[in-house]
Design an enzyme around this catalytic site. Structure first.
Site, short mmCIF file in Angstrom:
data_model
loop_
_atom_site.label_atom_id
_atom_site.label_comp_id
_atom_site.label_asym_id
_atom_site.label_seq_id
_atom_site.Cartn_x
_atom_site.Cartn_y
_atom_site.Cartn_z
N ASP A 250 46.46 35.81 35.93
CA ASP A 250 45.89 37.02 35.32
C ASP A 250 46.84 38.21 35.36
O ASP A 250 46.44 39.32 35.04
CB ASP A 250 44.58 37.38 36.01
CG ASP A 250 44.76 37.76 37.48
OD1 ASP A 250 45.71 37.28 38.11
OD2 ASP A 250 43.94 38.55 38.00
N ASP B 28 41.77 34.37 42.45
CA ASP B 28 41.02 35.61 42.25
C ASP B 28 41.38 36.21 40.89
O ASP B 28 42.52 36.52 40.61
CB ASP B 28 41.34 36.61 43.36
CG ASP B 28 40.11 37.40 43.78
OD1 ASP B 28 39.24 37.62 42.93
OD2 ASP B 28 40.02 37.79 44.95
#
Length: 288
Positions: A235, A16
């Site tokens: 991320d 994600d």
């Protein structure tokens, strides 16, 4: 980018914010994965979400046109189940705050899941509830992961169980939030904080990033993997960079998830190895 690819044989991908955002595949993510595989790179998957088992994560990737083998997937649910199986074989029953993916992996590891559905949500008779709920003190761990149905009752029972010092407090991760289409959603961290506030206990272990346990399982499952030529693409500056450092692997930060492009100045002051705008840029750069 080309010099980086020469140093890396194996890529560990967050999901994600790297491959997809919620239910939306990020631009050119699939193409980048295919490109890396065509170059002979091994692709491994390490999602930060504990909501899925390895099998259900594999099915989600397949919906996006990304195919892989189960032994190349390391979900927090699987890592947590393996941790208990390897390091606490004496524990048979666990109390879980989490979704079906976590419960599935725990059950596959031979553990019994205890759920408090028979109790009223609001009551002052906490000591009586605990006596009835775990009368033989058989529950060996409270496991906290992402749980959209988090409630007063779950905080209460978790805290009561954790009054027993022999009951382990396990968390899959400590993420403050996740970003979906620019919006922040609470992560596991706020749930841990609520239980910690009441129980006056911090987790005994956080099984996933920045814990290097995933790489321990990786080398057991795939001994041919050379960690010195392995890189995580994630991320998050904090969890992914710390995980890479703790595991002795390289790190590549994308600016398509938790860490945003406007934070680039902060990123440049860290010792992260590589920064790219998105996973999809790999495909774009190599196919100019």
């Amino acid at each position: 980018m080309l010099s980086a690819l020469g140093r890396i044989d194996n890529f560990i991908l967050e999901s994600d914010g790297v491959i997809y955002a919620g239910e939306k595949l990020l631009e050119n993510a699939q193409e980048s994965i295919n490109t890396l595989q065509n170059l002979g790179k091994t692709i491994l998957y390490y999602p930060n979400s504990s909501t899925r088992s390895r099998e259900s994560f594999k099915q989600k990737l397949s919906k996006f046109g990304i195919e892989t083998e189960t032994n190349k997937i390391f979900t927090p649910s699987y890592i947590t189940a393996e941790y208990l199986k390897k390091y606490h074989p004496e524990i048979n029953k666990v109390y879980v705050l989490g979704k079906e993916g976590l419960k599935e992996e725990l059950q596959l590891a031979g553990l019994t899941i205890i759920e408090p559905d028979d109790f009223e949500e609001h009551t002052n008779a906490s000591s009586e509830i605990l006596k009835n709920f775990d009368i033989n003190k058989e529950i060996g761990a409270v496991i906290v992961s992402f749980d959209e149905s988090f409630s007063f009752k779950k905080v209460m029972l978790s805290s009561l169980l954790l009054e027993r010092k022999d009951c382990l407090f396990i968390a899959t991760n400590n993420s403050k939030y996740l970003v979906v289409e620019g919006k922040k959603y609470p992560g596991v961290g706020p749930l841990i904080a609520a239980i910690s506030k009441v129980s006056n206990r911090s987790p005994d272990i956080i099984t996933c990033r920045p814990n290097p346990m995933m790489t321990h399982l990786l080398t057991e499952n795939l001994p041919e993997i050379d960690l010195s030529r392995t890189c995580i693409i994630g991320d998050s500056i904090n969890t992914d960079l710390s995980f890479a450092r703790n595991s002795g692997i390289l790190s590549m930060l994308t600016l398509s998830g938790v860490t945003q492009p406007q934070e680039l100045e902060t990123v440049l002051t860290t010792d992260i190895n590589f920064v790219i705008h998105s996973l999809g840029k790999i495909y774009q750069v190599l196919n100019r």
